[in-house]
Design a protein around this motif. Structure first.
Motif, PDB file in Angstrom:
ATOM      1  N   GLY A 149     -15.936  -6.428 -44.806  1.00  0.00           N
ATOM      2  CA  GLY A 149     -15.360  -5.953 -46.060  1.00  0.00           C
ATOM      3  C   GLY A 149     -13.884  -5.649 -45.849  1.00  0.00           C
ATOM      4  N   TRP A 150     -13.384  -4.654 -46.567  1.00  0.00           N
ATOM      5  CA  TRP A 150     -11.996  -4.266 -46.329  1.00  0.00           C
ATOM      6  C   TRP A 150     -11.964  -3.124 -45.317  1.00  0.00           C
ATOM      7  CZ3 TRP A 150     -11.218   0.828 -47.811  1.00  0.00           C
ATOM      8  CH2 TRP A 150     -12.068   1.334 -48.813  1.00  0.00           C
ATOM      9  N   ILE A 151     -10.945  -3.139 -44.468  1.00  0.00           N
ATOM     10  CA  ILE A 151     -10.841  -2.150 -43.400  1.00  0.00           C
ATOM     11  C   ILE A 151     -10.313  -0.833 -43.957  1.00  0.00           C
ATOM     12  CG2 ILE A 151      -9.704  -1.563 -41.219  1.00  0.00           C
ATOM     13  CD1 ILE A 151      -9.563  -4.556 -40.619  1.00  0.00           C
ATOM     14  N   HIS A 152     -11.010   0.259 -43.640  1.00  0.00           N
ATOM     15  CA  HIS A 152     -10.483   1.560 -44.051  1.00  0.00           C
ATOM     16  C   HIS A 152      -9.922   2.358 -42.875  1.00  0.00           C
ATOM     17  CE1 HIS A 152     -14.028   3.839 -42.588  1.00  0.00           C
ATOM     18  NE2 HIS A 152     -14.795   2.927 -43.164  1.00  0.00           N
ATOM     19  N   SER A 153     -10.343   2.036 -41.627  1.00  0.00           N
ATOM     20  CA  SER A 153      -9.851   2.785 -40.466  1.00  0.00           C
ATOM     21  C   SER A 153      -9.817   1.899 -39.231  1.00  0.00           C
ATOM     22  CB  SER A 153     -10.744   3.995 -40.164  1.00  0.00           C
ATOM     23  OG  SER A 153     -10.831   4.860 -41.267  1.00  0.00           O
ATOM     24  N   LEU A 154      -8.775   2.101 -38.406  1.00  0.00           N
ATOM     25  CA  LEU A 154      -8.649   1.435 -37.118  1.00  0.00           C
ATOM     26  C   LEU A 154      -8.411   2.504 -36.054  1.00  0.00           C
ATOM     27  CD1 LEU A 154      -6.144  -1.267 -38.326  1.00  0.00           C
ATOM     28  CD2 LEU A 154      -8.373  -1.851 -37.370  1.00  0.00           C
ATOM     29  N   ARG A 155      -9.085   2.382 -34.911  1.00  0.00           N
ATOM     30  CA  ARG A 155      -8.864   3.325 -33.813  1.00  0.00           C
ATOM     31  C   ARG A 155      -8.760   2.526 -32.517  1.00  0.00           C
ATOM     32  NH1 ARG A 155     -12.995   5.487 -36.913  1.00  0.00           N
ATOM     33  NH2 ARG A 155     -12.432   7.366 -38.092  1.00  0.00           N
ATOM     34  N   ALA A 156      -7.559   2.467 -31.976  1.00  0.00           N
ATOM     35  CA  ALA A 156      -7.307   1.715 -30.748  1.00  0.00           C
ATOM     36  C   ALA A 156      -7.077   2.678 -29.588  1.00  0.00           C
ATOM     37  CB  ALA A 156      -6.091   0.805 -30.925  1.00  0.00           C
ATOM     38  N   VAL A 157      -7.617   2.326 -28.437  1.00  0.00           N
ATOM     39  CA  VAL A 157      -7.524   3.171 -27.241  1.00  0.00           C
ATOM     40  C   VAL A 157      -7.110   2.314 -26.049  1.00  0.00           C
ATOM     41  CG1 VAL A 157      -8.803   4.626 -25.622  1.00  0.00           C
ATOM     42  CG2 VAL A 157      -9.340   4.725 -28.063  1.00  0.00           C
ATOM     43  N   THR A 158      -6.126   2.789 -25.286  1.00  0.00           N
ATOM     44  CA  THR A 158      -5.779   2.188 -23.995  1.00  0.00           C
ATOM     45  C   THR A 158      -5.545   3.313 -23.007  1.00  0.00           C
ATOM     46  OG1 THR A 158      -4.772   0.200 -24.952  1.00  0.00           O
ATOM     47  CG2 THR A 158      -4.126   0.773 -22.708  1.00  0.00           C
ATOM     48  N   CYS A 159      -6.448   3.460 -22.040  1.00  0.00           N
ATOM     49  CA  CYS A 159      -6.350   4.550 -21.070  1.00  0.00           C
ATOM     50  C   CYS A 159      -6.488   4.009 -19.650  1.00  0.00           C
ATOM     51  CB  CYS A 159      -7.438   5.588 -21.311  1.00  0.00           C
ATOM     52  SG  CYS A 159      -7.275   6.492 -22.853  1.00  0.00           S
ATOM     53  N   ASP A 160      -5.477   4.265 -18.835  1.00  0.00           N
ATOM     54  CA  ASP A 160      -5.553   3.938 -17.414  1.00  0.00           C
ATOM     55  C   ASP A 160      -6.339   5.011 -16.675  1.00  0.00           C
ATOM     56  OD1 ASP A 160      -4.028   1.596 -17.568  1.00  0.00           O
ATOM     57  OD2 ASP A 160      -2.152   2.712 -17.383  1.00  0.00           O
ATOM     58  N   MET A 161      -6.994   4.603 -15.599  1.00  0.00           N
ATOM     59  CA  MET A 161      -7.754   5.558 -14.796  1.00  0.00           C
ATOM     60  C   MET A 161      -6.825   6.525 -14.064  1.00  0.00           C
ATOM     61  SD  MET A 161     -10.764   4.663 -12.087  1.00  0.00           S
ATOM     62  CE  MET A 161     -11.753   5.947 -11.335  1.00  0.00           C
ATOM     63  N   ALA A 162      -5.686   6.021 -13.612  1.00  0.00           N
ATOM     64  CA  ALA A 162      -4.694   6.841 -12.910  1.00  0.00           C
ATOM     65  C   ALA A 162      -3.316   6.257 -13.188  1.00  0.00           C
ATOM     66  CB  ALA A 162      -4.976   6.862 -11.414  1.00  0.00           C
ATOM     67  N   PRO A 163      -2.278   7.075 -13.144  1.00  0.00           N
ATOM     68  CA  PRO A 163      -0.939   6.573 -13.464  1.00  0.00           C
ATOM     69  C   PRO A 163      -0.388   5.659 -12.383  1.00  0.00           C
ATOM     70  CG  PRO A 163      -0.840   8.862 -12.737  1.00  0.00           C
ATOM     71  CD  PRO A 163      -2.292   8.520 -12.879  1.00  0.00           C
ATOM     72  N   PRO A 164       0.467   4.717 -12.775  1.00  0.00           N
ATOM     73  CA  PRO A 164       1.160   3.895 -11.785  1.00  0.00           C
ATOM     74  C   PRO A 164       2.231   4.737 -11.088  1.00  0.00           C
ATOM     75  CG  PRO A 164       1.968   3.400 -13.980  1.00  0.00           C
ATOM     76  CD  PRO A 164       0.841   4.369 -14.159  1.00  0.00           C
ATOM     77  N   PRO A 165       2.916   4.192 -10.100  1.00  0.00           N
ATOM     78  CA  PRO A 165       3.969   4.953  -9.424  1.00  0.00           C
ATOM     79  C   PRO A 165       5.049   5.431 -10.394  1.00  0.00           C
ATOM     80  CG  PRO A 165       3.420   2.984  -8.182  1.00  0.00           C
ATOM     81  CD  PRO A 165       2.705   2.866  -9.489  1.00  0.00           C
ATOM     82  N   VAL A 166       5.576   6.597 -10.127  1.00  0.00           N
ATOM     83  CA  VAL A 166       6.628   7.164 -10.982  1.00  0.00           C
ATOM     84  C   VAL A 166       7.840   6.238 -11.018  1.00  0.00           C
ATOM     85  CG1 VAL A 166       8.237   9.093 -11.250  1.00  0.00           C
ATOM     86  CG2 VAL A 166       5.843   9.533 -10.681  1.00  0.00           C
ATOM     87  N   GLU A 167       8.089   5.526  -9.928  1.00  0.00           N
ATOM     88  CA  GLU A 167       9.219   4.595  -9.893  1.00  0.00           C
ATOM     89  C   GLU A 167       9.079   3.521 -10.964  1.00  0.00           C
ATOM     90  OE1 GLU A 167       8.809   6.658  -6.086  1.00  0.00           O
ATOM     91  OE2 GLU A 167       7.380   5.490  -7.301  1.00  0.00           O
ATOM     92  N   PHE A 168       7.838   3.071 -11.204  1.00  0.00           N
ATOM     93  CA  PHE A 168       7.598   2.106 -12.278  1.00  0.00           C
ATOM     94  C   PHE A 168       7.809   2.750 -13.642  1.00  0.00           C
ATOM     95  CE2 PHE A 168       4.566   0.663 -15.502  1.00  0.00           C
ATOM     96  CZ  PHE A 168       4.986  -0.643 -15.676  1.00  0.00           C
ATOM     97  N   LEU A 169       7.275   3.959 -13.821  1.00  0.00           N
ATOM     98  CA  LEU A 169       7.387   4.632 -15.115  1.00  0.00           C
ATOM     99  C   LEU A 169       8.837   4.907 -15.489  1.00  0.00           C
ATOM    100  CD1 LEU A 169       4.423   7.176 -14.848  1.00  0.00           C
ATOM    101  CD2 LEU A 169       4.453   4.916 -15.908  1.00  0.00           C
ATOM    102  N   ALA A 170       9.673   5.090 -14.490  1.00  0.00           N
ATOM    103  CA  ALA A 170      11.088   5.373 -14.748  1.00  0.00           C
ATOM    104  C   ALA A 170      11.784   4.204 -15.445  1.00  0.00           C
ATOM    105  CB  ALA A 170      11.800   5.712 -13.450  1.00  0.00           C
ATOM    106  N   THR A 171      11.226   2.991 -15.313  1.00  0.00           N
ATOM    107  CA  THR A 171      11.855   1.810 -15.908  1.00  0.00           C
ATOM    108  C   THR A 171      10.946   1.104 -16.917  1.00  0.00           C
ATOM    109  OG1 THR A 171      11.065   0.394 -14.094  1.00  0.00           O
ATOM    110  CG2 THR A 171      13.234   1.414 -13.835  1.00  0.00           C
ATOM    111  N   SER A 172       9.788   1.691 -17.229  1.00  0.00           N
ATOM    112  CA  SER A 172       8.815   1.011 -18.094  1.00  0.00           C
ATOM    113  C   SER A 172       9.165   1.080 -19.572  1.00  0.00           C
ATOM    114  CB  SER A 172       7.426   1.610 -17.886  1.00  0.00           C
ATOM    115  OG  SER A 172       7.344   2.906 -18.468  1.00  0.00           O
ATOM    116  N   GLY A 173      10.039   2.015 -19.947  1.00  0.00           N
ATOM    117  CA  GLY A 173      10.405   2.161 -21.350  1.00  0.00           C
ATOM    118  C   GLY A 173       9.570   3.175 -22.102  1.00  0.00           C
ATOM    119  N   GLY A 174       8.534   3.717 -21.448  1.00  0.00           N
ATOM    120  CA  GLY A 174       7.701   4.718 -22.108  1.00  0.00           C
ATOM    121  C   GLY A 174       6.290   4.224 -22.335  1.00  0.00           C
ATOM    122  N   LEU A 175       5.377   5.172 -22.534  1.00  0.00           N
ATOM    123  CA  LEU A 175       3.947   4.870 -22.642  1.00  0.00           C
ATOM    124  C   LEU A 175       3.634   3.914 -23.788  1.00  0.00           C
ATOM    125  CD1 LEU A 175       1.110   5.485 -21.553  1.00  0.00           C
ATOM    126  CD2 LEU A 175       1.053   7.492 -23.035  1.00  0.00           C
TER     127      LEU A 175
END
Length: 344
Positions: A149-175
């Motif tokens: 039918g027609w969509i009334h709600s969407l719920r998307a989830v993306t969860c990592d088990m553990a964070p990558p290295p902080v060095e990567f996060l510093a250049t990833s652009g944000g979550l």
């Protein structure tokens, strides 16, 4: 026997995965009369030589040398900052290009690349692998067939088990740019609608170094589509139960849930319910193993002229526009209108 020569730049974790998946295609393609050959290059030359030797591939000292050897397709699995230059090199060589997302470090840097591709009639497939996942494909089929039918709600989830290295996060652009961009892409692809507004919130309750590099470890975005449909996109770096990627689509006639199987990283709180009972996925590579294999097979089919481009650069940048808006909303605390018109 038709010979197809693929060149792969970058043999880090995802590059090695693509190289292995290409090697896995050889027997199937050989039975179809196609001899698939692989050439590799990486600045970590010794590592690349080892990978090449193990896969029966040929090592080249540079991307330029590999392109000059004559390729039928180029695969880019390097750091984001190198994507624009390598995309231009592949397009200039007149061959189809596969590039891991995103096109460039940000939308502003992506727009000249899009212009270059269009001006030179390039063919570039961007790596949004969820478009090849059987669950997302079935949900899209059901929606397009009118079964929901027609969509009334969407719920998307993306969860990592553990964070990558902080060095990567510093250049990833944000979550939102790093993780949720996949959800923004799949919502656009599945519904055929544009996301026109984003309102985001985030938190840091894990390692303080993540906040120290300007990122959050958990975030939620309320999205509004151009037909008024609303949804949520959530992400976290600290889902200890396992790698969890799902999309719930609730419609006026029926609902479907992508990512619900025996390996879903959830435990039921209801009495007597043992589902799901399998070992949860640990990483994105495990969760999307089949999708990554299908994605590379699709690129070979694109080279052979057997299919259209399954994820254009414009598609990828449109998702990045939404991710940028989410990061802006996260920083300002206010809803942000999404300007997809920059791509027209």
């Amino acid at each position: 026997m038709k010979i197809v020569v693929l060149g792969l730049v970058g043999v880090g974790r995802i590059g090695v995965m693509h190289a292995n998946n290409i090697a896995g295609l050889r027997d199937v393609l050989h039975r179809r009369g196609v001899d698939l050959q692989l050439r590799l290059t990486d600045v970590a030359a010794d590592h690349a030589r080892t990978i090449a030797a193990g896969l029966g591939a040929e090592f080249f000292p540079s991307a330029a040398a590999m392109l000059a050897s004559g390729l039928d397709g180029l695969i880019i699995a390097t750091g984001t900052a190198t994507h624009p230059e390598l995309i231009r090199a592949g397009v200039t060589a007149g061959i189809p290009v596969f590039c891991e997302k995103p096109v460039a470090m940000n939308v502003a840097e992506s727009l000249p690349v899009l212009d270059f591709i269009r001006d030179n009639r390039g063919v570039v497939q961007i790596g949004h692998q969820r478009r090849f996942d059987v669950g997302y494909l079935e949900a899209r089929r059901a929606f397009l067939a009118g079964e929901l039918g027609w969509i009334h709600s969407l719920r998307a989830v993306t969860c990592d088990m553990a964070p990558p290295p902080v060095e990567f996060l510093a250049t990833s652009g944000g979550l939102f740019r790093d993780c949720s961009v996949h959800d923004f892409d799949i919502v656009r692809w599945l519904t055929g609608r544009e996301i026109v507004e984003v309102y985001a919130k985030g938190s840091n309750r894990g390692h303080p170094a993540i906040g120290g590099v300007g990122d959050v470890d958990t975030a939620l975005a309320l999205i509004t589509l151009d037909d008024g449909t609303v949804g949520t996109v959530s992400a976290s770096r600290y889902n200890g139960a396992g790698h969890d990627v799902r999309l719930e689509i609730q419609g006026s006639d029926n609902s479907v849930l992508v990512g619900l199987d025996d390996k879903t990283a959830l435990v039921s709180a209801e009495s007597g319910v043992s589902f799901p009972g399998g070992r949860p996925h640990q990483t994105f590579a495990e969760r999307f193993d089949q999708a990554y294999r299908s994605e590379m097979a699709a690129f070979v089919e694109l080279i052979l002229g057997e299919r259209s481009n399954p994820c254009t650069p414009e598609d990828a940048v449109a998702a990045s526009v939404v991710a940028d808006a989410a990061q802006e909303s996260l920083a300002t605390g206010a809803p942000v209108q999404v300007g997809v018109s920059v791509l027209s």
